[in-house]
Design a protein around this motif. Structure first.
Motif, PDB file in Angstrom:
ATOM      1  N   ASP A 146     -10.881  -9.704   0.143  1.00  0.00           N
ATOM      2  CA  ASP A 146     -10.591 -10.844  -0.723  1.00  0.00           C
ATOM      3  C   ASP A 146      -9.176 -11.343  -0.449  1.00  0.00           C
ATOM      4  N   ALA A 147      -8.927 -12.605  -0.739  1.00  0.00           N
ATOM      5  CA  ALA A 147      -7.584 -13.166  -0.599  1.00  0.00           C
ATOM      6  C   ALA A 147      -6.613 -12.376  -1.468  1.00  0.00           C
ATOM      7  N   GLY A 148      -5.452 -12.051  -0.921  1.00  0.00           N
ATOM      8  CA  GLY A 148      -4.465 -11.265  -1.651  1.00  0.00           C
ATOM      9  C   GLY A 148      -4.511  -9.789  -1.334  1.00  0.00           C
ATOM     10  N   GLU A 149      -5.611  -9.320  -0.735  1.00  0.00           N
ATOM     11  CA  GLU A 149      -5.699  -7.915  -0.333  1.00  0.00           C
ATOM     12  C   GLU A 149      -4.930  -7.688   0.969  1.00  0.00           C
ATOM     13  N   THR A 150      -4.719  -6.438   1.306  1.00  0.00           N
ATOM     14  CA  THR A 150      -3.948  -6.081   2.490  1.00  0.00           C
ATOM     15  C   THR A 150      -4.857  -5.713   3.651  1.00  0.00           C
ATOM     16  N   ILE A 151      -4.580  -6.291   4.794  1.00  0.00           N
ATOM     17  CA  ILE A 151      -5.263  -5.911   6.027  1.00  0.00           C
ATOM     18  C   ILE A 151      -4.662  -4.595   6.507  1.00  0.00           C
ATOM     19  N   THR A 152      -5.494  -3.595   6.724  1.00  0.00           N
ATOM     20  CA  THR A 152      -5.027  -2.290   7.186  1.00  0.00           C
ATOM     21  C   THR A 152      -5.763  -1.923   8.466  1.00  0.00           C
ATOM     22  N   LEU A 198      -3.552 -17.737   6.247  1.00  0.00           N
ATOM     23  CA  LEU A 198      -3.835 -16.316   6.054  1.00  0.00           C
ATOM     24  C   LEU A 198      -2.731 -15.580   5.315  1.00  0.00           C
ATOM     25  N   VAL A 199      -1.464 -15.823   5.672  1.00  0.00           N
ATOM     26  CA  VAL A 199      -0.348 -15.075   5.091  1.00  0.00           C
ATOM     27  C   VAL A 199       0.712 -16.028   4.553  1.00  0.00           C
ATOM     28  N   ASP A 200       1.592 -15.470   3.712  1.00  0.00           N
ATOM     29  CA  ASP A 200       2.751 -16.231   3.250  1.00  0.00           C
ATOM     30  C   ASP A 200       3.922 -15.899   4.177  1.00  0.00           C
ATOM     31  N   GLU A 201       5.013 -15.411   3.625  1.00  0.00           N
ATOM     32  CA  GLU A 201       6.168 -15.087   4.448  1.00  0.00           C
ATOM     33  C   GLU A 201       6.176 -13.640   4.917  1.00  0.00           C
ATOM     34  N   ASN A 202       5.362 -12.796   4.321  1.00  0.00           N
ATOM     35  CA  ASN A 202       5.345 -11.378   4.681  1.00  0.00           C
ATOM     36  C   ASN A 202       4.641 -11.190   6.021  1.00  0.00           C
ATOM     37  N   ILE A 203       5.350 -10.669   7.012  1.00  0.00           N
ATOM     38  CA  ILE A 203       4.749 -10.485   8.323  1.00  0.00           C
ATOM     39  C   ILE A 203       4.126  -9.106   8.483  1.00  0.00           C
ATOM     40  N   VAL A 239      -2.831   9.051  10.829  1.00  0.00           N
ATOM     41  CA  VAL A 239      -2.876   8.355  12.115  1.00  0.00           C
ATOM     42  C   VAL A 239      -1.452   8.140  12.628  1.00  0.00           C
ATOM     43  N   PRO A 240      -1.261   8.039  13.939  1.00  0.00           N
ATOM     44  CA  PRO A 240       0.105   7.872  14.459  1.00  0.00           C
ATOM     45  C   PRO A 240       0.753   6.558  14.040  1.00  0.00           C
ATOM     46  N   LEU A 241      -0.030   5.475  14.033  1.00  0.00           N
ATOM     47  CA  LEU A 241       0.488   4.155  13.675  1.00  0.00           C
ATOM     48  C   LEU A 241      -0.524   3.437  12.799  1.00  0.00           C
ATOM     49  N   GLN A 242      -0.018   2.700  11.827  1.00  0.00           N
ATOM     50  CA  GLN A 242      -0.908   1.914  10.969  1.00  0.00           C
ATOM     51  C   GLN A 242      -0.246   0.591  10.626  1.00  0.00           C
ATOM     52  N   PHE A 243      -0.941  -0.496  10.945  1.00  0.00           N
ATOM     53  CA  PHE A 243      -0.433  -1.830  10.647  1.00  0.00           C
ATOM     54  C   PHE A 243      -0.982  -2.294   9.308  1.00  0.00           C
ATOM     55  N   GLN A 244      -0.090  -2.819   8.454  1.00  0.00           N
ATOM     56  CA  GLN A 244      -0.501  -3.346   7.159  1.00  0.00           C
ATOM     57  C   GLN A 244       0.047  -4.758   6.982  1.00  0.00           C
ATOM     58  N   LEU A 245      -0.822  -5.668   6.597  1.00  0.00           N
ATOM     59  CA  LEU A 245      -0.437  -7.071   6.419  1.00  0.00           C
ATOM     60  C   LEU A 245      -1.023  -7.610   5.118  1.00  0.00           C
ATOM     61  N   PRO A 246      -0.181  -7.849   4.101  1.00  0.00           N
ATOM     62  CA  PRO A 246      -0.682  -8.455   2.860  1.00  0.00           C
ATOM     63  C   PRO A 246      -1.080  -9.907   3.125  1.00  0.00           C
TER      64      PRO A 246
END
Length: 214
Positions: free
Chosen positions: A21-27, A52-57, A131-138
């Protein structure tokens, strides 16, 4: 075989939820699989779509850090460490660089690793289940429903100064209003269909009784 082909790596992604949903975080979990000595590397994540996103990269959370003694710390000890973005940013996404020692083979005393021809590096296995690396994008609360693609690009340079890239895009779907309420709309349609069927059956029985057929 020449030295130029001695260092090869592939970026492997594991997206937690392809539909959100919009506002959730992509993990997305990230693993880097391969072999060979690396002298520098970086991951680029692109998300230039303003819908897709605001200012948070976003950021990369890692279970690997270099401590004050210049040694690799991994697993639970590094769990809460997050790499902030560098100054190398643009509206299209962010760059994340990592210590070249993460590509080295882990000195684990484990039979399943000792039997592997190429060993296992810090970047291709879990550490204390992490996990060694995890990308998170709100994502933005106002993100428009639809499908989006986020490219992940790993660039690395071997000790022979050979530059290579490997790309791995992920696909994200932002749910519309109906999809956000699932599975309730589906349940409602099933309930309406059942009620309609029962109603027809009762009507048929009523007609049959009236006609003296039952």
């Amino acid at each position: 075989m020449s030295n130029e082909s001695a260092c090869r790596y592939t970026l492997v992604t594991n997206l937690h939820k392809p539909s959100i949903d919009a506002g959730e975080t992509i993990t997305c979990d990230l693993f880097i699989i391969g072999s060979g000595a690396v002298q520098r590397s970086q991951i680029f994540v692109g998300h230039s779509n303003p819908n897709l996103v605001d200012e948070n990269i976003g950021y990369v959370k890692t279970s690997l850090i270099i401590d004050e003694n210049d040694e690799i710390v991994y697993g639970d000890a590094a769990l809460d460490h997050a790499r902030d973005h560098t100054d190398n940013l643009s509206e299209a996404g962010g760059h994340y660089s990592f210590d070249n020692r993460y590509f080295e083979t882990i000195d684990y005393d484990l039979d399943e690793i000792e039997d592997l021809d190429f060993g296992v590096s810090f970047l291709e296995t879990r550490h204390d289940t992490h996990v060694p690396l995890q990308f998170q994008l709100p994502t933005s609360e106002n993100a428009k429903p639809g499908d989006y693609t986020i490219p992940f690009v790993l660039t690395y340079e071997s000790e022979e100064s050979v530059l290579r890239q490997t790309k791995e895009p992920i696909s994200i779907h932002i749910n519309d209003a109906r999809e956000q309420w699932e599975p309730w709309p589906t349940y409602a349609r099933i309930a309406i269909a059942v009620i309609g069927t029962v109603s027809l059956m009762l009507t048929a029985v009523s007609v049959a009784l009236t006609a003296g057929l039952l």
